[in-house]
Design a protein around this motif. Structure first.
Motif, mmCIF file in Angstrom:
data_model
loop_
_atom_site.group_PDB
_atom_site.id
_atom_site.type_symbol
_atom_site.label_atom_id
_atom_site.label_comp_id
_atom_site.label_asym_id
_atom_site.label_seq_id
_atom_site.Cartn_x
_atom_site.Cartn_y
_atom_site.Cartn_z
ATOM 1 N N ARG A 64 76.983 3.346 23.931
ATOM 2 C CA ARG A 64 77.598 4.401 24.879
ATOM 3 C C ARG A 64 76.653 5.691 24.661
ATOM 4 N N ARG A 65 76.282 6.072 23.225
ATOM 5 C CA ARG A 65 75.672 7.194 23.170
ATOM 6 C C ARG A 65 74.216 7.090 23.816
ATOM 7 N N LEU A 66 73.875 5.965 23.864
ATOM 8 C CA LEU A 66 72.460 5.704 24.610
ATOM 9 C C LEU A 66 72.535 5.992 26.140
ATOM 10 N N VAL A 67 73.660 5.461 26.374
ATOM 11 C CA VAL A 67 73.794 5.642 28.094
ATOM 12 C C VAL A 67 73.743 7.088 28.282
ATOM 13 N N VAL B 203 64.559 1.095 27.931
ATOM 14 C CA VAL B 203 64.836 1.808 26.627
ATOM 15 C C VAL B 203 64.250 0.963 25.618
ATOM 16 N N LEU B 204 63.462 1.390 24.606
ATOM 17 C CA LEU B 204 62.912 0.795 23.793
ATOM 18 C C LEU B 204 63.495 0.742 22.357
ATOM 19 N N PHE B 205 64.313 -0.325 21.838
ATOM 20 C CA PHE B 205 64.774 -0.690 20.794
ATOM 21 C C PHE B 205 63.506 -1.190 19.474
ATOM 22 N N ILE C 285 69.538 -0.213 33.142
ATOM 23 C CA ILE C 285 68.189 0.093 32.502
ATOM 24 C C ILE C 285 67.694 -1.094 31.662
ATOM 25 N N PRO C 286 66.278 -1.568 31.966
ATOM 26 C CA PRO C 286 65.909 -2.566 31.233
ATOM 27 C C PRO C 286 65.558 -2.305 29.804
#
Length: 222
Positions: free
Chosen positions: A20-23, A36-38, A72-73
């Motif tokens: 959720r922080r990333l969203v 989004v790159l992990f 988002i991919p």
């Protein structure tokens, strides 16, 4: 909103809290690259183990949680720091006497004690990939050796050289006094021996893209 997404948005499980922080970070728009790159890192100085598995697993858990609550991919990179110097000989590998002669050499310049790969770093990289593939992880594997050799790090290295003093101020504040004396954000390879050196920089020239340092014998190199 689907029932699963609604449940995920309210879940107190830590992967969903991190997701959720990333969203929130990308609530206005997706990254310019379109995904989004992990990333998870691996130092192949020893054989992969359950801790290595856990690093990739935890990152994957957050990634999957993010995919539930966002359209988002995503991509996952597993990056091997295989140019790190071998600081000690692992106790669970054969040919330890041979390996002892390669201390501080980049892991991809250390012979494979098992005799199956070009180097110890390559052997451990292969083990990690086989380990992850066995459990069906979705990832892209990258090697520090390949990135440096191909020049993919050149731009960021020059930027670090330009901001060397500022970066050093940040890093030195987090180190103990004895480590500060020899610390540098750059770890040069000795021009003659090929060993990774942990020495301070005497000069960093961003324009020429060079660093100047003394090796352990006091000889200056640029």
């Amino acid at each position: 909103m689907s029932a699963m997404r609604e449940a995920a948005m309210n879940s107190k499980a830590w992967p969903f809290e991190e997701a959720r922080r990333l969203v929130k970070r990308y609530e206005k728009a997706a990254p310019d690259k379109g995904y989004v790159l992990f990333e998870t890192g691996y130092g192949p100085s020893g054989l992969p183990h359950i801790g290595t598995f856990g690093e990739v697993l935890r990152t994957t858990m957050v990634r999957r949680a993010f995919e539930v609550i966002s359209d988002i991919p995503t991509k996952l990179i597993c990056f091997s720091d295989d140019l790190d110097g071998m600081r000690k000989v692992p106790g669970n590998v054969p040919n330890q006497e041979m390996l002892a002669g390669y201390l501080q050499m980049p892991l991809t310049s250390v012979p494979d004690p098992f005799g199956t790969n070009e180097s110890f770093g390559d052997h451990n990289n292969e083990m990690l990939r086989r380990f992850l593939d066995t459990f069906g992880f979705d990832y892209e594997f990258y090697s520090a050796r390949d990135f440096y050799r191909s020049g993919q790090f050149d731009e960021i290295l020059l930027r670090c050289a330009e901001r060397y003093d500022d970066l050093m101020k940040i890093m030195l504040n987090s180190l103990r006094d004895e480590r500060r004396e020899t610390y540098s954000i750059f770890l040069p390879l000795h021009p003659e021996t090929g060993r990774v050196l942990y020495v301070p920089m005497k000069k960093v020239d961003a324009k020429s893209g060079t660093v100047t340092f003394d090796d352990e014998t006091g000889k200056e190199w640029t």
